[in-house]
Design a protein around this motif. Structure first.
Motif, PDB file in Angstrom:
ATOM      1  N   VAL A   3     -27.266  82.244 -29.371  1.00  0.00           N
ATOM      2  CA  VAL A   3     -27.659  81.302 -28.325  1.00  0.00           C
ATOM      3  C   VAL A   3     -27.276  79.875 -28.725  1.00  0.00           C
ATOM      4  CG1 VAL A   3     -29.663  80.235 -27.207  1.00  0.00           C
ATOM      5  CG2 VAL A   3     -29.475  82.719 -27.323  1.00  0.00           C
ATOM      6  N   THR A   4     -27.520  79.523 -29.978  1.00  0.00           N
ATOM      7  CA  THR A   4     -27.152  78.189 -30.458  1.00  0.00           C
ATOM      8  C   THR A   4     -25.653  77.952 -30.306  1.00  0.00           C
ATOM      9  OG1 THR A   4     -28.972  78.218 -32.057  1.00  0.00           O
ATOM     10  CG2 THR A   4     -27.191  76.645 -32.455  1.00  0.00           C
ATOM     11  N   PHE A   5     -24.860  78.944 -30.655  1.00  0.00           N
ATOM     12  CA  PHE A   5     -23.398  78.858 -30.533  1.00  0.00           C
ATOM     13  C   PHE A   5     -22.993  78.600 -29.084  1.00  0.00           C
ATOM     14  CE2 PHE A   5     -19.196  80.589 -29.881  1.00  0.00           C
ATOM     15  CZ  PHE A   5     -18.489  80.309 -31.052  1.00  0.00           C
ATOM     16  N   GLN A   6     -23.584  79.352 -28.171  1.00  0.00           N
ATOM     17  CA  GLN A   6     -23.198  79.237 -26.761  1.00  0.00           C
ATOM     18  C   GLN A   6     -23.617  77.897 -26.158  1.00  0.00           C
ATOM     19  OE1 GLN A   6     -23.659  83.204 -24.490  1.00  0.00           O
ATOM     20  NE2 GLN A   6     -24.812  83.574 -26.380  1.00  0.00           N
ATOM     21  N   ILE A   7     -24.828  77.458 -26.468  1.00  0.00           N
ATOM     22  CA  ILE A   7     -25.271  76.166 -25.952  1.00  0.00           C
ATOM     23  C   ILE A   7     -24.364  75.047 -26.468  1.00  0.00           C
ATOM     24  CG2 ILE A   7     -27.138  74.466 -25.918  1.00  0.00           C
ATOM     25  CD1 ILE A   7     -29.123  76.764 -26.260  1.00  0.00           C
ATOM     26  N   GLY A   8     -24.079  75.092 -27.766  1.00  0.00           N
ATOM     27  CA  GLY A   8     -23.239  74.050 -28.359  1.00  0.00           C
ATOM     28  C   GLY A   8     -21.852  74.003 -27.755  1.00  0.00           C
ATOM     29  N   ALA A   9     -21.282  75.182 -27.491  1.00  0.00           N
ATOM     30  CA  ALA A   9     -19.943  75.228 -26.900  1.00  0.00           C
ATOM     31  C   ALA A   9     -19.938  74.613 -25.505  1.00  0.00           C
ATOM     32  CB  ALA A   9     -19.458  76.672 -26.844  1.00  0.00           C
ATOM     33  N   LEU A  10     -20.925  74.969 -24.699  1.00  0.00           N
ATOM     34  CA  LEU A  10     -20.952  74.430 -23.337  1.00  0.00           C
ATOM     35  C   LEU A  10     -21.238  72.932 -23.346  1.00  0.00           C
ATOM     36  CD1 LEU A  10     -20.688  75.191 -20.336  1.00  0.00           C
ATOM     37  CD2 LEU A  10     -23.174  75.427 -20.289  1.00  0.00           C
ATOM     38  N   GLN A  11     -22.137  72.495 -24.234  1.00  0.00           N
ATOM     39  CA  GLN A  11     -22.459  71.076 -24.291  1.00  0.00           C
ATOM     40  C   GLN A  11     -21.233  70.247 -24.659  1.00  0.00           C
ATOM     41  OE1 GLN A  11     -24.923  69.334 -23.207  1.00  0.00           O
ATOM     42  NE2 GLN A  11     -24.089  67.407 -23.977  1.00  0.00           N
ATOM     43  N   ALA A  12     -20.332  70.789 -25.481  1.00  0.00           N
ATOM     44  CA  ALA A  12     -19.114  70.061 -25.837  1.00  0.00           C
ATOM     45  C   ALA A  12     -18.278  69.765 -24.601  1.00  0.00           C
ATOM     46  CB  ALA A  12     -18.304  70.863 -26.850  1.00  0.00           C
ATOM     47  N   PHE A  13     -18.177  70.732 -23.691  1.00  0.00           N
ATOM     48  CA  PHE A  13     -17.422  70.504 -22.464  1.00  0.00           C
ATOM     49  C   PHE A  13     -18.185  69.572 -21.520  1.00  0.00           C
ATOM     50  CE2 PHE A  13     -15.553  74.574 -23.889  1.00  0.00           C
ATOM     51  CZ  PHE A  13     -14.244  74.147 -23.990  1.00  0.00           C
ATOM     52  N   CYS A  14     -19.510  69.669 -21.519  1.00  0.00           N
ATOM     53  CA  CYS A  14     -20.295  68.730 -20.713  1.00  0.00           C
ATOM     54  C   CYS A  14     -20.057  67.294 -21.185  1.00  0.00           C
ATOM     55  CB  CYS A  14     -21.781  69.076 -20.805  1.00  0.00           C
ATOM     56  SG  CYS A  14     -22.261  70.560 -19.904  1.00  0.00           S
ATOM     57  N   GLN A  15     -20.050  67.100 -22.486  1.00  0.00           N
ATOM     58  CA  GLN A  15     -19.811  65.762 -23.030  1.00  0.00           C
ATOM     59  C   GLN A  15     -18.429  65.256 -22.625  1.00  0.00           C
ATOM     60  OE1 GLN A  15     -20.863  65.307 -27.164  1.00  0.00           O
ATOM     61  NE2 GLN A  15     -19.398  63.639 -27.467  1.00  0.00           N
ATOM     62  N   ARG A  16     -17.463  66.141 -22.628  1.00  0.00           N
ATOM     63  CA  ARG A  16     -16.091  65.773 -22.239  1.00  0.00           C
ATOM     64  C   ARG A  16     -16.041  65.261 -20.801  1.00  0.00           C
ATOM     65  NH1 ARG A  16     -10.528  66.815 -21.759  1.00  0.00           N
ATOM     66  NH2 ARG A  16      -9.973  68.347 -20.168  1.00  0.00           N
ATOM     67  N   HIS A  17     -16.928  65.780 -19.950  1.00  0.00           N
ATOM     68  CA  HIS A  17     -16.898  65.412 -18.526  1.00  0.00           C
ATOM     69  C   HIS A  17     -18.075  64.522 -18.126  1.00  0.00           C
ATOM     70  CE1 HIS A  17     -13.409  67.857 -17.658  1.00  0.00           C
ATOM     71  NE2 HIS A  17     -13.952  68.844 -18.353  1.00  0.00           N
ATOM     72  N   GLY A  18     -18.714  63.890 -19.102  1.00  0.00           N
ATOM     73  CA  GLY A  18     -19.738  62.904 -18.794  1.00  0.00           C
ATOM     74  C   GLY A  18     -21.013  63.455 -18.215  1.00  0.00           C
ATOM     75  N   THR A  19     -21.360  64.699 -18.580  1.00  0.00           N
ATOM     76  CA  THR A  19     -22.600  65.292 -18.091  1.00  0.00           C
ATOM     77  C   THR A  19     -23.289  65.982 -19.255  1.00  0.00           C
ATOM     78  OG1 THR A  19     -23.556  66.713 -16.369  1.00  0.00           O
ATOM     79  CG2 THR A  19     -21.474  67.446 -17.356  1.00  0.00           C
ATOM     80  N   ARG A  20     -24.328  66.758 -18.971  1.00  0.00           N
ATOM     81  CA  ARG A  20     -25.048  67.440 -20.039  1.00  0.00           C
ATOM     82  C   ARG A  20     -25.674  68.720 -19.516  1.00  0.00           C
ATOM     83  NH1 ARG A  20     -30.597  66.913 -20.149  1.00  0.00           N
ATOM     84  NH2 ARG A  20     -30.634  67.089 -22.421  1.00  0.00           N
ATOM     85  N   ILE A  21     -26.040  69.591 -20.452  1.00  0.00           N
ATOM     86  CA  ILE A  21     -26.790  70.794 -20.103  1.00  0.00           C
ATOM     87  C   ILE A  21     -28.210  70.387 -19.710  1.00  0.00           C
ATOM     88  CG2 ILE A  21     -27.816  72.906 -21.039  1.00  0.00           C
ATOM     89  CD1 ILE A  21     -25.329  73.163 -22.822  1.00  0.00           C
ATOM     90  N   SER A  22     -28.697  70.937 -18.602  1.00  0.00           N
ATOM     91  CA  SER A  22     -30.040  70.608 -18.120  1.00  0.00           C
ATOM     92  C   SER A  22     -31.050  71.723 -18.346  1.00  0.00           C
ATOM     93  CB  SER A  22     -30.000  70.285 -16.619  1.00  0.00           C
ATOM     94  OG  SER A  22     -29.259  69.103 -16.381  1.00  0.00           O
ATOM     95  N   TYR A  23     -30.562  72.942 -18.599  1.00  0.00           N
ATOM     96  CA  TYR A  23     -31.481  74.075 -18.769  1.00  0.00           C
ATOM     97  C   TYR A  23     -30.719  75.253 -19.370  1.00  0.00           C
ATOM     98  CZ  TYR A  23     -29.214  75.843 -14.531  1.00  0.00           C
ATOM     99  OH  TYR A  23     -28.282  76.275 -13.624  1.00  0.00           O
ATOM    100  N   ILE A  24     -31.466  76.298 -19.698  1.00  0.00           N
ATOM    101  CA  ILE A  24     -30.907  77.529 -20.257  1.00  0.00           C
ATOM    102  C   ILE A  24     -31.310  78.693 -19.359  1.00  0.00           C
ATOM    103  CG2 ILE A  24     -30.755  79.020 -22.301  1.00  0.00           C
ATOM    104  CD1 ILE A  24     -29.900  76.120 -22.837  1.00  0.00           C
ATOM    105  N   LYS A  25     -30.384  79.626 -19.158  1.00  0.00           N
ATOM    106  CA  LYS A  25     -30.723  80.877 -18.472  1.00  0.00           C
ATOM    107  C   LYS A  25     -30.020  82.027 -19.182  1.00  0.00           C
ATOM    108  CE  LYS A  25     -30.303  83.525 -14.182  1.00  0.00           C
ATOM    109  NZ  LYS A  25     -29.819  83.576 -12.790  1.00  0.00           N
ATOM    110  N   ALA A  26     -30.766  83.068 -19.501  1.00  0.00           N
ATOM    111  CA  ALA A  26     -30.162  84.271 -20.075  1.00  0.00           C
ATOM    112  C   ALA A  26     -29.466  85.052 -18.968  1.00  0.00           C
ATOM    113  CB  ALA A  26     -31.215  85.121 -20.759  1.00  0.00           C
ATOM    114  N   HIS A  27     -28.456  85.813 -19.359  1.00  0.00           N
ATOM    115  CA  HIS A  27     -27.666  86.580 -18.391  1.00  0.00           C
ATOM    116  C   HIS A  27     -27.934  88.077 -18.526  1.00  0.00           C
ATOM    117  CE1 HIS A  27     -24.189  88.225 -16.251  1.00  0.00           C
ATOM    118  NE2 HIS A  27     -23.945  88.962 -17.321  1.00  0.00           N
ATOM    119  N   GLY A  28     -27.883  88.766 -17.400  1.00  0.00           N
ATOM    120  CA  GLY A  28     -27.796  90.220 -17.380  1.00  0.00           C
ATOM    121  C   GLY A  28     -28.874  90.941 -18.176  1.00  0.00           C
TER     122      GLY A  28
END
Length: 255
Positions: free
Chosen positions: A91-116
């Motif tokens: 989970v830490t790996f996945q959040i960190g990866a997505l946050q890197a792209f959010c930072q690139r586009h001037g936004t941020r992660i607002s919440y977490i949701k598990a899948h499937g």
């Protein structure tokens, strides 16, 4: 005068991989208020994540990390056995990866949701919910978790200090206990736009919906999910949003 009803409309997105893309994401972003973006474990890759984050950011749509078991082959819908440490680090790996792209586009992660399968397993498995809570507490304790309304995970995450947002589904059938009917069961996926719109209005208005047997079941939620892989998902999302707004309900991100 009573307060205006508010509801979030969320959707799973970025679920392509390599040359395989979901063509509906850009259309869906015109109607939803929160995007659960795949982080590479059940779907998604760096280019897909980057593109989806950019699209969501440009539309002002809230972004959530849609974390999963490591199961690309099974689209995250297989029930895997993982240790608490495995889930925490994945989970830490996945959040960190997505946050890197959010930072690139001037936004941020607002919440977490598990899948499937992870989403459904967490709903009843205290060990998994506690591991999820540990991952979030170590990364950013302010991040809430979007989780199944009425499930034990709501209380377990709350006791660990994690805020939760209860979620209802317009395109999935419920058991009499308020759990999701397994996808392998006939009738588990709802596809009729009129039925889906009516369910959305009932959920947002704190009214019961029919369970798989046709009896009423009460689902108390703050966010409504539409799956992007449902047939005609953009049309369904548009119908739900129109129905909600015509009823005077404010469709807005929960954060």
């Amino acid at each position: 005068m009573s307060a205006q009803i508010r509801i979030d409309l969320n959707c799973d997105m970025g679920e392509g991989f390599g040359p395989y893309h979901t063509a509906t994401d850009e259309e869906l972003l015109a109607y939803v208020t929160s995007a659960n973006i795949a982080c590479g474990f059940h779907a998604g890759d760096p280019r897909t994540m980057d593109t989806t984050v950019a699209l969501a950011a440009s539309r002002g749509v809230a972004i959530g990390a849609h974390v999963s078991y490591p199961d690309l082959v099974g689209f995250g819908r297989r029930h895997l056995q993982v240790s608490p440490l495995e889930l925490l680090t994945d989970v830490t790996f996945q959040i960190g990866a997505l946050q890197a792209f959010c930072q690139r586009h001037g936004t941020r992660i607002s919440y977490i949701k598990a899948h499937g399968a992870l989403y459904n397993d967490m709903a009843i498995d205290a060990t998994l919910s506690k591991a999820m809570a540990s991952a979030i507490l170590e990364y950013d304790p302010s991040l809430p978790v979007l989780t199944l309304a009425g499930s034990p995970s709501v209380e377990i995450l709350g006791e660990a200090g994690i805020a939760t947002i209860s979620e209802g589904f317009v395109d999935r059938a419920y058991t009499p206990e308020g759990r999701l009917v397994p996808r392998t069961t006939p009738g588990a996926v709802v596809t009729d736009p009129a039925v889906i719109s009516a369910r959305g209005l009932a959920l947002a208005s704190h009214q019961p919906v029919d369970d798989i047997t046709g009896d009423p079941v009460m689902i108390s939620c703050e966010s409504i999910c539409i799956h992007s892989d449902s047939p005609g998902a953009p049309t369904l999302a548009a119908a739900v949003r129109t129905t909600l707004e015509d009823a005077g309900i404010l469709v807005t991100p929960f954060r």
